[in-house]
Design a protein around this motif. Structure first.
Motif, mmCIF file in Angstrom:
data_model
loop_
_atom_site.group_PDB
_atom_site.id
_atom_site.type_symbol
_atom_site.label_atom_id
_atom_site.label_comp_id
_atom_site.label_asym_id
_atom_site.label_seq_id
_atom_site.Cartn_x
_atom_site.Cartn_y
_atom_site.Cartn_z
ATOM 1 N N THR A 1 0.876 -1.312 -0.227
ATOM 2 C CA THR A 1 0.034 -0.051 0.084
ATOM 3 C C THR A 1 1.052 1.252 -0.011
ATOM 4 O O THR A 1 0.287 2.330 -0.415
ATOM 5 C CB THR A 1 -0.814 -0.049 1.273
ATOM 6 N N ASP A 2 2.051 1.116 0.351
ATOM 7 C CA ASP A 2 2.941 2.426 0.312
ATOM 8 C C ASP A 2 4.659 2.062 0.084
ATOM 9 O O ASP A 2 4.908 0.663 0.856
ATOM 10 C CB ASP A 2 2.844 3.170 1.548
ATOM 11 N N VAL A 3 5.434 2.534 -0.519
ATOM 12 C CA VAL A 3 6.722 2.254 -0.619
ATOM 13 C C VAL A 3 7.626 3.535 -0.388
ATOM 14 O O VAL A 3 7.299 4.532 -1.020
ATOM 15 C CB VAL A 3 6.974 1.860 -2.290
ATOM 16 N N GLN A 4 8.609 3.220 0.244
ATOM 17 C CA GLN A 4 9.764 4.314 0.542
ATOM 18 C C GLN A 4 10.978 3.797 0.273
ATOM 19 O O GLN A 4 11.229 2.455 0.771
ATOM 20 C CB GLN A 4 9.741 4.763 1.827
ATOM 21 N N CYS A 5 11.681 4.564 -0.662
ATOM 22 C CA CYS A 5 12.826 4.078 -1.182
ATOM 23 C C CYS A 5 13.957 4.932 -0.725
ATOM 24 O O CYS A 5 13.819 6.145 -1.114
ATOM 25 C CB CYS A 5 12.846 3.976 -2.606
ATOM 26 N N LYS A 6 14.961 4.624 0.081
ATOM 27 C CA LYS A 6 16.199 5.423 0.589
ATOM 28 C C LYS A 6 17.355 4.931 -0.218
ATOM 29 O O LYS A 6 17.921 3.994 0.140
ATOM 30 C CB LYS A 6 16.126 5.159 2.148
ATOM 31 N N LEU A 7 18.072 5.995 -0.960
ATOM 32 C CA LEU A 7 19.361 5.581 -1.574
ATOM 33 C C LEU A 7 20.168 6.626 -1.106
ATOM 34 O O LEU A 7 20.267 7.911 -1.351
ATOM 35 C CB LEU A 7 18.953 5.765 -3.133
ATOM 36 N N LYS A 8 20.935 6.341 -0.053
ATOM 37 C CA LYS A 8 21.842 7.185 0.616
ATOM 38 C C LYS A 8 23.273 7.123 0.085
ATOM 39 O O LYS A 8 23.987 6.121 0.519
ATOM 40 C CB LYS A 8 21.731 7.282 2.248
#
Length: 209
Positions: free
Chosen positions: A161-168
């Motif tokens: 239902t929701d996606v968070q993508c962190k590319l640090k």
């Protein structure tokens, strides 16, 4: 998760790539005591139109499936490559070390898969992801043994239902990119993967792949 705007990847294809390259996920639910309960499992990832679906299973003695049944909303995290970032990458000395990493968090709505044929199809999808040649061996096993294996697991479908993508990757410090890329490209497997992602994000002036 904490997600500063410079690390917030809005491109769904980047999240999907990271999930498929690192499918061994952490499934996080709330147990009966109100504490987080985590199972580490491989997940099969499917795009069904705009809907993203994750398929997986756990051992029947694992209480996680009961928590999913009672409280279907859960969190799935995928951890990609990660590595130390040395302050040596900067042209000046007034700097501190940090850590670079890639991660995806999916909020999901869970439902159990109880039909034996559907469970078998799910297993074949996971086999296809990781060892397609094993499918023939699985099909050759005695039906009673197959049924015993299937009855020992609980399968589930996780609707994202929701996606968070962190590319640090130190995007906000361009003065570090050349040296950082050089160090990572000559490093271990995770560091080389991060160097590749720097290329994908165009941090070295190259076109995204």
């Amino acid at each position: 998760m904490y997600l500063p705007p410079q690390f917030n990847a809005k491109d769904r294809s980047q999240a999907l790539r990271l999930m498929r390259e690192h499918p061994f996920a952490s499934l996080i639910s709330v147990d009966e005591g109100g504490l987080p309960f985590v199972s580490h499992i491989p997940l099969h990832i499917e795009e069904r139109g705009e809907q993203l679906v994750l398929l997986g299973h756990c051992a029947k003695p694992n209480p996680h499936w009961r928590y999913l049944s009672a409280r279907p909303q859960a969190l799935v995290t995928f951890m990609g490559p990660q590595a130390y970032l040395s302050p040596q990458v900067y042209p000046d000395l007034v700097r501190v070390p940090t850590w670079n990493y890639l991660a995806v968090h999916c909020t999901v709505q869970a439902s159990l898969i109880e039909d034996a044929q559907a469970k078998d199809q799910l297993l074949k999808k996971l086999i296809g992801d990781h060892e397609p040649i094993y499918a023939t061996q699985w099909r050759s096993l005695e039906p009673d043994f197959q049924q015993k294996m299937l009855s020992g697991i609980v399968a589930f479908k996780l609707l994202v239902t929701d996606v968070q993508c962190k590319l640090k990757l130190n995007q906000h410090r361009p003065e570090s990119h050349a040296k950082l890329h050089e160090m990572y490209a000559a490093g271990n497997e995770d560091e080389r993967a991060l160097a590749d992602w720097m290329n994908i994000l165009g941090l070295m002036g190259s076109s995204p792949r």
